[in-house]
Design a protein around this motif. Structure first.
Motif, PDB file in Angstrom:
ATOM      1  N   GLY A 146       0.800  -1.221   0.000  1.00 24.84           N
ATOM      2  CA  GLY A 146       0.000   0.000   0.000  1.00 24.84           C
ATOM      3  C   GLY A 146       0.832   1.269   0.000  1.00 24.84           C
ATOM      4  N   GLU A 147       2.155   1.136   0.111  1.00 21.37           N
ATOM      5  CA  GLU A 147       3.041   2.305   0.129  1.00 21.37           C
ATOM      6  C   GLU A 147       4.034   2.292  -1.041  1.00 21.37           C
ATOM      7  N   LEU A 148       3.812   1.451  -2.015  1.00 15.89           N
ATOM      8  CA  LEU A 148       4.655   1.426  -3.212  1.00 15.89           C
ATOM      9  C   LEU A 148       4.128   2.494  -4.168  1.00 15.89           C
ATOM     10  N   ILE A 149       4.430   3.724  -3.839  1.00 17.20           N
ATOM     11  CA  ILE A 149       3.817   4.878  -4.487  1.00 17.20           C
ATOM     12  C   ILE A 149       4.705   5.501  -5.556  1.00 17.20           C
ATOM     13  N   GLN A 150       4.093   6.370  -6.313  1.00 14.13           N
ATOM     14  CA  GLN A 150       4.836   7.225  -7.240  1.00 14.13           C
ATOM     15  C   GLN A 150       4.926   8.590  -6.579  1.00 14.13           C
ATOM     16  N   ILE A 151       6.141   9.105  -6.477  1.00 18.87           N
ATOM     17  CA  ILE A 151       6.345  10.404  -5.852  1.00 18.87           C
ATOM     18  C   ILE A 151       6.547  11.445  -6.945  1.00 18.87           C
ATOM     19  N   GLY A 152       6.663  12.702  -6.550  1.00 20.43           N
ATOM     20  CA  GLY A 152       6.768  13.811  -7.496  1.00 20.43           C
ATOM     21  C   GLY A 152       7.756  13.572  -8.619  1.00 20.43           C
ATOM     22  N   GLY A 153       7.421  14.100  -9.791  1.00 24.21           N
ATOM     23  CA  GLY A 153       8.300  13.979 -10.938  1.00 24.21           C
ATOM     24  C   GLY A 153       8.233  12.623 -11.617  1.00 24.21           C
ATOM     25  N   GLY A 154       7.270  11.786 -11.227  1.00 28.50           N
ATOM     26  CA  GLY A 154       7.110  10.484 -11.860  1.00 28.50           C
ATOM     27  C   GLY A 154       8.019   9.400 -11.315  1.00 28.50           C
ATOM     28  N   PHE A 155       8.707   9.653 -10.208  1.00 29.12           N
ATOM     29  CA  PHE A 155       9.596   8.657  -9.623  1.00 29.12           C
ATOM     30  C   PHE A 155       8.777   7.654  -8.822  1.00 29.12           C
ATOM     31  N   ARG A 156       8.986   6.381  -9.099  1.00 30.68           N
ATOM     32  CA  ARG A 156       8.276   5.310  -8.398  1.00 30.68           C
ATOM     33  C   ARG A 156       9.233   4.618  -7.433  1.00 30.68           C
ATOM     34  N   ILE A 157       8.741   4.373  -6.224  1.00 29.86           N
ATOM     35  CA  ILE A 157       9.568   3.754  -5.185  1.00 29.86           C
ATOM     36  C   ILE A 157      10.223   2.460  -5.686  1.00 29.86           C
ATOM     37  N   PRO A 158       9.507   1.518  -6.324  1.00 31.23           N
ATOM     38  CA  PRO A 158      10.179   0.294  -6.778  1.00 31.23           C
ATOM     39  C   PRO A 158      11.291   0.570  -7.800  1.00 31.23           C
ATOM     40  N   ASP A 159      11.090   1.558  -8.665  1.00 37.78           N
ATOM     41  CA  ASP A 159      12.116   1.882  -9.666  1.00 37.78           C
ATOM     42  C   ASP A 159      13.360   2.481  -9.005  1.00 37.78           C
ATOM     43  N   ILE A 160      13.147   3.351  -8.031  1.00 34.98           N
ATOM     44  CA  ILE A 160      14.285   3.932  -7.313  1.00 34.98           C
ATOM     45  C   ILE A 160      15.054   2.830  -6.598  1.00 34.98           C
ATOM     46  N   MET A 161      14.324   1.904  -5.964  1.00 35.34           N
ATOM     47  CA  MET A 161      14.984   0.791  -5.267  1.00 35.34           C
ATOM     48  C   MET A 161      15.824  -0.025  -6.234  1.00 35.34           C
ATOM     49  N   ALA A 162      15.271  -0.321  -7.401  1.00 39.27           N
ATOM     50  CA  ALA A 162      16.004  -1.125  -8.385  1.00 39.27           C
ATOM     51  C   ALA A 162      17.296  -0.425  -8.798  1.00 39.27           C
ATOM     52  N   GLN A 163      17.256   0.888  -8.957  1.00 35.96           N
ATOM     53  CA  GLN A 163      18.451   1.633  -9.343  1.00 35.96           C
ATOM     54  C   GLN A 163      19.524   1.610  -8.270  1.00 35.96           C
ATOM     55  N   THR A 164      19.130   1.471  -7.015  1.00 35.52           N
ATOM     56  CA  THR A 164      20.098   1.469  -5.919  1.00 35.52           C
ATOM     57  C   THR A 164      20.649   0.082  -5.628  1.00 35.52           C
ATOM     58  N   GLY A 165      20.033  -0.944  -6.185  1.00 35.08           N
ATOM     59  CA  GLY A 165      20.465  -2.303  -5.893  1.00 35.08           C
ATOM     60  C   GLY A 165      19.811  -2.882  -4.654  1.00 35.08           C
ATOM     61  N   ALA A 166      18.897  -2.136  -4.051  1.00 35.53           N
ATOM     62  CA  ALA A 166      18.150  -2.661  -2.900  1.00 35.53           C
ATOM     63  C   ALA A 166      17.155  -3.703  -3.406  1.00 35.53           C
ATOM     64  N   ARG A 167      16.949  -4.752  -2.620  1.00 36.83           N
ATOM     65  CA  ARG A 167      15.990  -5.795  -2.980  1.00 36.83           C
ATOM     66  C   ARG A 167      14.668  -5.515  -2.275  1.00 36.83           C
ATOM     67  N   LEU A 168      13.670  -5.191  -3.065  1.00 39.36           N
ATOM     68  CA  LEU A 168      12.345  -4.872  -2.544  1.00 39.36           C
ATOM     69  C   LEU A 168      11.668  -6.123  -2.018  1.00 39.36           C
ATOM     70  N   ILE A 169      11.220  -6.052  -0.775  1.00 38.97           N
ATOM     71  CA  ILE A 169      10.420  -7.117  -0.168  1.00 38.97           C
ATOM     72  C   ILE A 169       9.051  -6.514   0.116  1.00 38.97           C
ATOM     73  N   GLU A 170       8.067  -6.912  -0.670  1.00 42.46           N
ATOM     74  CA  GLU A 170       6.710  -6.400  -0.507  1.00 42.46           C
ATOM     75  C   GLU A 170       5.988  -7.200   0.569  1.00 42.46           C
ATOM     76  N   VAL A 171       5.235  -6.487   1.420  1.00 35.92           N
ATOM     77  CA  VAL A 171       4.454  -7.157   2.453  1.00 35.92           C
ATOM     78  C   VAL A 171       3.027  -6.633   2.427  1.00 35.92           C
ATOM     79  N   GLY A 172       2.119  -7.465   2.911  1.00 37.25           N
ATOM     80  CA  GLY A 172       0.720  -7.067   3.017  1.00 37.25           C
ATOM     81  C   GLY A 172       0.034  -6.968   1.670  1.00 37.25           C
ATOM     82  N   THR A 173      -1.047  -6.202   1.657  1.00 41.39           N
ATOM     83  CA  THR A 173      -1.821  -5.966   0.442  1.00 41.39           C
ATOM     84  C   THR A 173      -1.974  -4.460   0.266  1.00 41.39           C
ATOM     85  N   THR A 174      -2.619  -4.062  -0.805  1.00 42.53           N
ATOM     86  CA  THR A 174      -2.809  -2.635  -1.056  1.00 42.53           C
ATOM     87  C   THR A 174      -3.530  -1.959   0.098  1.00 42.53           C
ATOM     88  N   ASN A 175      -4.553  -2.608   0.642  1.00 32.55           N
ATOM     89  CA  ASN A 175      -5.365  -1.961   1.666  1.00 32.55           C
ATOM     90  C   ASN A 175      -5.039  -2.373   3.102  1.00 32.55           C
TER      91      ASN A 175
END
Length: 178
Positions: free
Chosen positions: A41-70
């Motif tokens: 529920g917090e995998l958002i797009q922030i200002g300027g079109g930057f998306r949290i998962p895309d930023i993570m991928a660029q840094t080499g961080a491994r995204l671990i998603e938990v829960g559901t959208t709501n």
């Protein structure tokens, strides 16, 4: 930086190009090659079109998603924490709301999960420095409130908050900001 520390109660502050670059720097420094836990529920797009998962991928961080959208519960985070976990990353929903059948743990609950080497990082989006009682209790939380609940680092947009030139602000523990 000194004034930001006084306004927020942070030990140290850093001013960068924009909040997306603040998120990038934090993830790159502390999450590269490691796991970063984020609620779906917090995998958002922030200002300027930057998306949290895309930023993570660029840094080499491994995204671990938990829960559901709501709904994401504290046990979703607890089960995801392992030896490779660098941080719990929480993004404030400053640009949208989820209503109805929705819930997520408080920052205090997330802070209780921190252990050796696991940070709690809060992206506040626009940010808020001053509590105004005329606006009601559910108005945007302050940066100092987010820090006092156990966040190691808080980042937010200086330009949206202060009406200034493009800027991102990172505040928090001195050793992490350094």
């Amino acid at each position: 930086e000194e004034m930001l520390c006084r306004l927020t109660g942070a030990e140290d502050a850093l001013i960068v190009n924009n909040n997306a670059s603040g998120v990038f720097l934090i993830l790159n420094q502390f999450g590269s090659g490691r796991e970063v836990i984020v609620s779906r529920g917090e995998l958002i797009q922030i200002g300027g079109g930057f998306r949290i998962p895309d930023i993570m991928a660029q840094t080499g961080a491994r995204l671990i998603e938990v829960g559901t959208t709501n709904i994401t519960g504290i046990d979703d985070y607890r089960r995801a924490i392992g030896d490779g976990t660098a941080m719990i990353f929480s993004a404030h929903r400053s640009n949208f709301t989820l209503e109805g059948f929705a819930s997520s743990p408080s920052l205090l609950e997330l802070a209780a999960l921190k252990g050796e080497g696991v940070l709690l990082v809060r992206d506040m989006g626009s940010g808020n420095l001053v509590r105004d009682d005329r606006l009601g209790a559910d108005f945007e939380p302050t940066v100092s409130s987010e820090l006092s609940q156990g966040s190691d680092l808080v980042c937010f947009s200086g330009d949206k908050l202060l009406g200034a030139c493009q800027a991102g602000i990172i505040v928090g523990r001195k050793d992490h900001v350094a």
